[in-house]
Design a protein around this motif. Structure first.
Motif, PDB file in Angstrom:
ATOM      1  N   LYS A 111     -36.481  -3.499   3.587  1.00 23.72           N
ATOM      2  CA  LYS A 111     -37.424  -3.541   2.450  1.00 23.72           C
ATOM      3  C   LYS A 111     -37.182  -2.353   1.530  1.00 23.72           C
ATOM      4  O   LYS A 111     -36.870  -1.254   2.012  1.00 23.72           O
ATOM      5  CB  LYS A 111     -38.857  -3.424   2.997  1.00 23.72           C
ATOM      6  CG  LYS A 111     -39.546  -4.733   3.142  1.00 23.72           C
ATOM      7  CD  LYS A 111     -41.004  -4.677   3.524  1.00 23.72           C
ATOM      8  CE  LYS A 111     -41.752  -3.384   3.610  1.00 23.72           C
ATOM      9  NZ  LYS A 111     -43.177  -3.485   3.891  1.00 23.72           N
ATOM     10  N   ALA A 143     -40.248  -4.116  -7.429  1.00 23.84           N
ATOM     11  CA  ALA A 143     -40.692  -3.798  -6.073  1.00 23.84           C
ATOM     12  C   ALA A 143     -40.148  -2.467  -5.584  1.00 23.84           C
ATOM     13  O   ALA A 143     -40.584  -1.962  -4.554  1.00 23.84           O
ATOM     14  CB  ALA A 143     -40.243  -4.900  -5.120  1.00 23.84           C
ATOM     15  N   ASP A 144     -39.195  -1.884  -6.310  1.00 22.90           N
ATOM     16  CA  ASP A 144     -38.483  -0.719  -5.766  1.00 22.90           C
ATOM     17  C   ASP A 144     -38.739   0.568  -6.542  1.00 22.90           C
ATOM     18  O   ASP A 144     -38.263   1.626  -6.134  1.00 22.90           O
ATOM     19  CB  ASP A 144     -36.975  -1.003  -5.741  1.00 22.90           C
ATOM     20  CG  ASP A 144     -36.447  -1.285  -7.121  1.00 22.90           C
ATOM     21  OD1 ASP A 144     -37.230  -1.747  -7.988  1.00 22.90           O
ATOM     22  OD2 ASP A 144     -35.268  -1.014  -7.360  1.00 22.90           O
ATOM     23  N   ARG A 180     -32.531 -10.282  -4.478  1.00 23.20           N
ATOM     24  CA  ARG A 180     -32.908 -10.864  -3.191  1.00 23.20           C
ATOM     25  C   ARG A 180     -34.082 -11.822  -3.377  1.00 23.20           C
ATOM     26  O   ARG A 180     -34.830 -11.731  -4.378  1.00 23.20           O
ATOM     27  CB  ARG A 180     -33.242  -9.748  -2.200  1.00 23.20           C
ATOM     28  CG  ARG A 180     -34.408  -8.874  -2.653  1.00 23.20           C
ATOM     29  CD  ARG A 180     -34.449  -7.564  -1.915  1.00 23.20           C
ATOM     30  NE  ARG A 180     -34.842  -7.732  -0.517  1.00 23.20           N
ATOM     31  CZ  ARG A 180     -34.855  -6.736   0.374  1.00 23.20           C
ATOM     32  NH1 ARG A 180     -34.514  -5.510   0.011  1.00 23.20           N
ATOM     33  NH2 ARG A 180     -35.227  -6.956   1.616  1.00 23.20           N
ATOM     34  N   ASP A 229     -36.369 -12.629  -0.656  1.00 21.14           N
ATOM     35  CA  ASP A 229     -37.148 -12.627   0.591  1.00 21.14           C
ATOM     36  C   ASP A 229     -38.505 -11.957   0.473  1.00 21.14           C
ATOM     37  O   ASP A 229     -39.155 -11.699   1.485  1.00 21.14           O
ATOM     38  CB  ASP A 229     -36.323 -11.972   1.713  1.00 21.14           C
ATOM     39  CG  ASP A 229     -35.889 -10.550   1.379  1.00 21.14           C
ATOM     40  OD1 ASP A 229     -35.792 -10.220   0.182  1.00 21.14           O
ATOM     41  OD2 ASP A 229     -35.648  -9.770   2.318  1.00 21.14           O
ATOM     42  N   PHE A 230     -38.951 -11.612  -0.745  1.00 18.97           N
ATOM     43  CA  PHE A 230     -40.327 -11.138  -0.910  1.00 18.97           C
ATOM     44  C   PHE A 230     -40.809 -11.477  -2.301  1.00 18.97           C
ATOM     45  O   PHE A 230     -40.090 -12.115  -3.063  1.00 18.97           O
ATOM     46  CB  PHE A 230     -40.469  -9.640  -0.585  1.00 18.97           C
ATOM     47  CG  PHE A 230     -39.543  -8.719  -1.341  1.00 18.97           C
ATOM     48  CD1 PHE A 230     -39.601  -8.595  -2.712  1.00 18.97           C
ATOM     49  CD2 PHE A 230     -38.615  -7.961  -0.646  1.00 18.97           C
ATOM     50  CE1 PHE A 230     -38.764  -7.727  -3.392  1.00 18.97           C
ATOM     51  CE2 PHE A 230     -37.770  -7.084  -1.320  1.00 18.97           C
ATOM     52  CZ  PHE A 230     -37.842  -6.975  -2.698  1.00 18.97           C
ATOM     53  N   ILE A 270     -41.725  -0.153  -1.959  1.00 18.59           N
ATOM     54  CA  ILE A 270     -42.383  -1.446  -2.265  1.00 18.59           C
ATOM     55  C   ILE A 270     -43.914  -1.390  -2.193  1.00 18.59           C
ATOM     56  O   ILE A 270     -44.604  -1.944  -3.052  1.00 18.59           O
ATOM     57  CB  ILE A 270     -41.815  -2.593  -1.385  1.00 18.59           C
ATOM     58  CG1 ILE A 270     -42.321  -3.960  -1.864  1.00 18.59           C
ATOM     59  CG2 ILE A 270     -42.132  -2.403   0.092  1.00 18.59           C
ATOM     60  CD1 ILE A 270     -41.578  -5.141  -1.274  1.00 18.59           C
ATOM     61  N   ASP A 271     -44.440  -0.669  -1.189  1.00 20.28           N
ATOM     62  CA  ASP A 271     -45.900  -0.709  -1.000  1.00 20.28           C
ATOM     63  C   ASP A 271     -46.675   0.069  -2.052  1.00 20.28           C
ATOM     64  O   ASP A 271     -47.861  -0.178  -2.259  1.00 20.28           O
ATOM     65  CB  ASP A 271     -46.264  -0.227   0.413  1.00 20.28           C
ATOM     66  CG  ASP A 271     -45.700  -1.175   1.466  1.00 20.28           C
ATOM     67  OD1 ASP A 271     -45.622  -2.381   1.168  1.00 20.28           O
ATOM     68  OD2 ASP A 271     -45.311  -0.711   2.557  1.00 20.28           O
ATOM     69  N   LYS A 309     -37.775   1.002  -0.250  1.00 20.80           N
ATOM     70  CA  LYS A 309     -38.604   2.103   0.299  1.00 20.80           C
ATOM     71  C   LYS A 309     -39.950   2.220  -0.411  1.00 20.80           C
ATOM     72  O   LYS A 309     -40.952   2.570   0.193  1.00 20.80           O
ATOM     73  CB  LYS A 309     -37.837   3.421   0.195  1.00 20.80           C
ATOM     74  CG  LYS A 309     -36.679   3.531   1.186  1.00 20.80           C
ATOM     75  CD  LYS A 309     -35.993   4.874   1.047  1.00 20.80           C
ATOM     76  CE  LYS A 309     -34.488   4.857   1.055  1.00 20.80           C
ATOM     77  NZ  LYS A 309     -33.754   3.850   0.310  1.00 20.80           N
TER      78      LYS A 309
END
Ligand SMILES: N[C@@H](CCC(=O)N[C@@H](CCS)C(=O)NCC(=O)O)C(=O)O
Ligand SMILES: [Fe+2]
Length: 255
Positions: free
Chosen positions: A236, A85-86, A166, A168-169, A240-241, A238
């Protein structure tokens, strides 16, 4: 005085591990990408030259390809521990830079790759292999790769040094992560060295014994662990999107 003695002991330990790796014919490098604090690992058989990279990062793909060429290695696999995600994975670009290399990820990650692996599968390179252990909880598809003699394990983001991924996503779940770490990582030999997917404090390696004794999250009981994980309140990542959609396609790969 004490500092010098400790530094010498650390250097001796480091030389011991390098000597062990050299004596049994394993080439081993830990590489770092400083923006996302990601570790990439190169493992290869010195004799057959077959090599595997774990968790390469897009921005360092050229560096990794050059190192592999400089060492005269033949990279057969670029494997991810999970759908990151990162950062964007380097596997897609490495496939172009090093023709013949196949991308690898778990089927449960939902990401595209040449080769899907599952719990218990073995990835062979020369006379060595990595065993895939399914360690979900940070994401559904998280894998820990364990070297055949159980001297090293590459935990991705399931277990970090004195921390853990983590929850949480993506498909994060603290209870699942707790069970994964205890059953699949803490069951390895105490002296098994643990190499994480990231470190944000400058540490490079731990061991099963150390984390079972000192991990501030995973030494707690399950209920306390869940409470800790549900209250991390981290910002979040930075990237991720852009990272998750790109990694679902194996980074930058086929058009
Ligand atoms: N600041 C970083 C993101 C840091 C982060 O969230 N790291 C993840 C692992 C990568 S998905 C994590 O699980 N951290 C656990 C922890 O306790 O720090 C960025 O913006 O990239
Ligand atoms: Fe992650």
């Amino acid at each position: 005085m004490l500092f010098v003695a400790l530094k010498q002991a650390a250097l001796a330990q480091c030389r011991k591990y390098s000597a062990m790796a050299a004596s049994n014919g394993l080439v081993f490098r830990q590489l770092f990408e400083p923006v996302s604090c990601t570790y990439t690992y190169l493992l290869a058989d010195k004799d057959t030259k077959e090599a595997i990279l774990i968790d390469p990062v897009l921005e360092k793909a050229e560096r990794d390809a050059k190192l592999i060429k400089d060492l005269g290695l033949n990279m057969i696999y670029a494997a991810n521990t999970h759908c990151h995600a990162d950062h964007i994975t380097g596997t897609g670009v490495l496939k172009k830079l090093l023709p013949g290399c196949k991308s690898v990820i778990s089927k449960n990650s939902g990401a595209r790759a040449d080769l899907y692996i599952h719990e218990g599968d073995q990835i062979q390179f020369g006379k060595f292999w990595l065993e895939a252990r399914s360690t979900p909880g940070h994401t559904d598809g998280c894998l820990t790769y364990v070297l055949n003699d159980k001297s090293m394990a590459f935990t991705g983001d399931a277990l970090l040094i004195r921390g853990c991924g983590r929850t949480d996503f993506q498909q994060g779940c603290p209870k699942t992560l707790y069970h994964s770490v205890h059953s699949k990582i803490f069951s390895l030999p105490e002296n098994c060295l643990l190499y994480p997917g990231h470190d944000y404090t400058g540490q490079t390696v731990s061991s099963v014994e150390e984390e079972k004794r000192l991990n501030p999250r995973l030494t707690k009981d399950e209920a306390e662990f869940v409470k800790i994980m549900n209250n991390l309140n981290l910002p979040k990542p930075k990237q991720i999107d852009i990272a998750v959609p790109a990694n679902l396609k194996c980074g930058i790969q086929d058009p």
